[in-house]
Enzyme design. Structure first.
Site, PDB file in Angstrom:
ATOM      1  N   ASP A  43       0.765  -1.151  -0.060  1.00 38.51           N
ATOM      2  CA  ASP A  43       0.102  -0.112  -0.114  1.00 38.51           C
ATOM      3  C   ASP A  43       0.803   1.337  -0.150  1.00 38.51           C
ATOM      4  O   ASP A  43       0.841   2.200  -0.769  1.00 38.51           O
ATOM      5  CB  ASP A  43      -0.962  -0.208   1.264  1.00 38.51           C
ATOM      6  CG  ASP A  43      -1.997   0.771   1.096  1.00 38.51           C
ATOM      7  OD1 ASP A  43      -2.285   1.630   0.246  1.00 38.51           O
ATOM      8  OD2 ASP A  43      -2.799   1.044   2.180  1.00 38.51           O
ATOM      9  N   SER A 126      -3.179  -9.832   2.024  1.00 42.27           N
ATOM     10  CA  SER A 126      -3.028 -10.186   3.398  1.00 42.27           C
ATOM     11  C   SER A 126      -1.859 -11.061   4.061  1.00 42.27           C
ATOM     12  O   SER A 126      -1.998 -11.329   5.231  1.00 42.27           O
ATOM     13  CB  SER A 126      -4.483 -11.076   3.765  1.00 42.27           C
ATOM     14  OG  SER A 126      -5.407  -9.974   3.948  1.00 42.27           O
TER      15      SER A 126
HETATM   16  N1  AR6 Z   1       5.177  -5.318  -4.681  1.00 42.95           N
HETATM   17  C1  AR6 Z   1       4.628  -6.470  -4.551  1.00 42.95           C
HETATM   18  N2  AR6 Z   1       4.507  -7.088  -3.554  1.00 42.95           N
HETATM   19  C2  AR6 Z   1       4.642  -6.453  -2.386  1.00 42.95           C
HETATM   20  C3  AR6 Z   1       5.356  -5.167  -2.545  1.00 42.95           C
HETATM   21  C4  AR6 Z   1       5.723  -4.579  -3.567  1.00 42.95           C
HETATM   22  N3  AR6 Z   1       6.103  -3.398  -3.845  1.00 42.95           N
HETATM   23  N4  AR6 Z   1       5.431  -4.804  -1.138  1.00 42.95           N
HETATM   24  C5  AR6 Z   1       5.135  -5.777  -0.185  1.00 42.95           C
HETATM   25  N5  AR6 Z   1       4.516  -6.869  -1.143  1.00 42.95           N
HETATM   26  P1  AR6 Z   1       1.327  -6.105   2.796  1.00 42.95           P
HETATM   27  P2  AR6 Z   1      -1.475  -7.054   4.051  1.00 42.95           P
HETATM   28  C6  AR6 Z   1       4.170  -7.990  -0.475  1.00 42.95           C
HETATM   29  O1  AR6 Z   1       1.651  -6.158   4.156  1.00 42.95           O
HETATM   30  O2  AR6 Z   1      -0.734  -8.005   4.517  1.00 42.95           O
HETATM   31  C7  AR6 Z   1      -0.713  -1.801   4.878  1.00 42.95           C
HETATM   32  O3  AR6 Z   1      -0.294  -1.079   5.966  1.00 42.95           O
HETATM   33  C8  AR6 Z   1       4.281  -8.607   0.795  1.00 42.95           C
HETATM   34  O4  AR6 Z   1       5.532  -9.147   0.889  1.00 42.95           O
HETATM   35  O5  AR6 Z   1       1.677  -5.324   1.988  1.00 42.95           O
HETATM   36  O6  AR6 Z   1      -2.548  -7.068   3.099  1.00 42.95           O
HETATM   37  C9  AR6 Z   1      -2.098  -1.729   4.380  1.00 42.95           C
HETATM   38  O7  AR6 Z   1      -2.395  -0.124   4.454  1.00 42.95           O
HETATM   39  C10 AR6 Z   1       3.319  -9.494   1.140  1.00 42.95           C
HETATM   40  O8  AR6 Z   1       3.478 -10.607   0.435  1.00 42.95           O
HETATM   41  O9  AR6 Z   1      -0.486  -6.266   2.975  1.00 42.95           O
HETATM   42  C11 AR6 Z   1      -2.872  -2.445   5.436  1.00 42.95           C
HETATM   43  O10 AR6 Z   1      -3.102  -1.685   6.784  1.00 42.95           O
HETATM   44  C12 AR6 Z   1       1.976  -8.867   0.684  1.00 42.95           C
HETATM   45  O11 AR6 Z   1       2.352  -7.812  -0.582  1.00 42.95           O
HETATM   46  C13 AR6 Z   1      -2.170  -3.624   5.670  1.00 42.95           C
HETATM   47  O12 AR6 Z   1      -0.749  -3.214   5.131  1.00 42.95           O
HETATM   48  C14 AR6 Z   1       1.093  -8.043   1.184  1.00 42.95           C
HETATM   49  O13 AR6 Z   1       1.576  -7.704   2.323  1.00 42.95           O
HETATM   50  C15 AR6 Z   1      -2.325  -4.741   4.858  1.00 42.95           C
HETATM   51  O14 AR6 Z   1      -1.664  -5.826   4.959  1.00 42.95           O
END
Ligand code: AR6
Length: 183
Positions: A43, A126
């Site tokens: 995000d 997630s």
């Molecule tokens: N490109 C692709 N995947 C990514 C990237 C990127 N640039 N960065 C991280 N990931 P997360 P959630 C992966 O934590 O668990 C935020 O604060 C990461 O390794 O981004 O759904 C929101 O505002 C993981 O596999 O999202 C919410 O509050 C995946 O993306 C909360 O985090 C999701 O990790 C959502 O948590």
């Protein structure tokens, strides 16, 4: 880096390891929170790359429920659109987390169909800050997408954009159970 490509009917499904903010697809999906006003993880990366216009448009949406999705423009991203979806926080699996996660993928694909988008890239929703087990999430993600393909006929390419090789391997194992190898 492409880890696996599969074809289901006319649709190409790719598992890649990449930063989703770099992809030139019609829409990238954001793993957002209910405020839609930005956060950490993917995000934060998407908002940083898209620029401040993105949060300005998100403010007009007045949030989003868990399991639902909203679409905005992509602003400074290569992707024309961002589909913001809110995955469930993992609390042990007995609070409807599986269904809510599947709903994120379904609602995002519905928006692709509605807006006649042809290509979309998903992060592993997630599985970061929200702590959903990565193997279970990969199976749910792949199954939900495969089931939704007939409902979003404009979509010719779906990318599972993983952020690590172990995550890509889990998605590849799930996808290998569906579809046929690409020529
Ligand atoms: N490109 C692709 N995947 C990514 C990237 C990127 N640039 N960065 C991280 N990931 P997360 P959630 C992966 O934590 O668990 C935020 O604060 C990461 O390794 O981004 O759904 C929101 O505002 C993981 O596999 O999202 C919410 O509050 C995946 O993306 C909360 O985090 C999701 O990790 C959502 O948590």
């Amino acid at each position: 880096m492409t880890v696996l490509t599969r074809r289901i009917g006319a649709v190409q499904l790719d598992i890649i390891v990449a930063d989703i903010t770099t992809l030139g697809v019609d829409a990238i999906v954001n793993a957002a929170n209910t405020s839609l006003l930005g956060g950490g993880g993917v995000d934060g990366a998407i908002h940083r790359a898209a620029g401040p216009e993105l949060v300005a448009e998100c403010r007009t949406l007045h949030g989003c429920n868990t399991g639902d999705a909203r679409i905005t423009k992509g602003y400074r991203l290569k992707a024309a659109h961002v589909i913001h979806t809110v995955g469930p926080v993992w609390t042990g699996g007995t609070s409807g987390e599986d269904d809510l996660l599947a709903s994120c993928y379904r609602r995002a694909m519905e928006l692709c169909g509605k807006h006649k988008l042809t290509s979309v890239a998903f992060p592993a929703i997630s599985t970061g800050i929200y702590r959903f087990p990565a193997d279970r999430a990969a199976e749910i993600a792949v199954r939900a997408i495969v089931e939704m393909l007939p409902g979003a006929p404009s979509v010719g390419r779906v990318v599972f954009c993983c952020f690590s090789e172990p995550s890509a391997k889990l998605h590849a194992e799930a996808l290998a159970r569906h579809g046929s190898p690409c020529a």
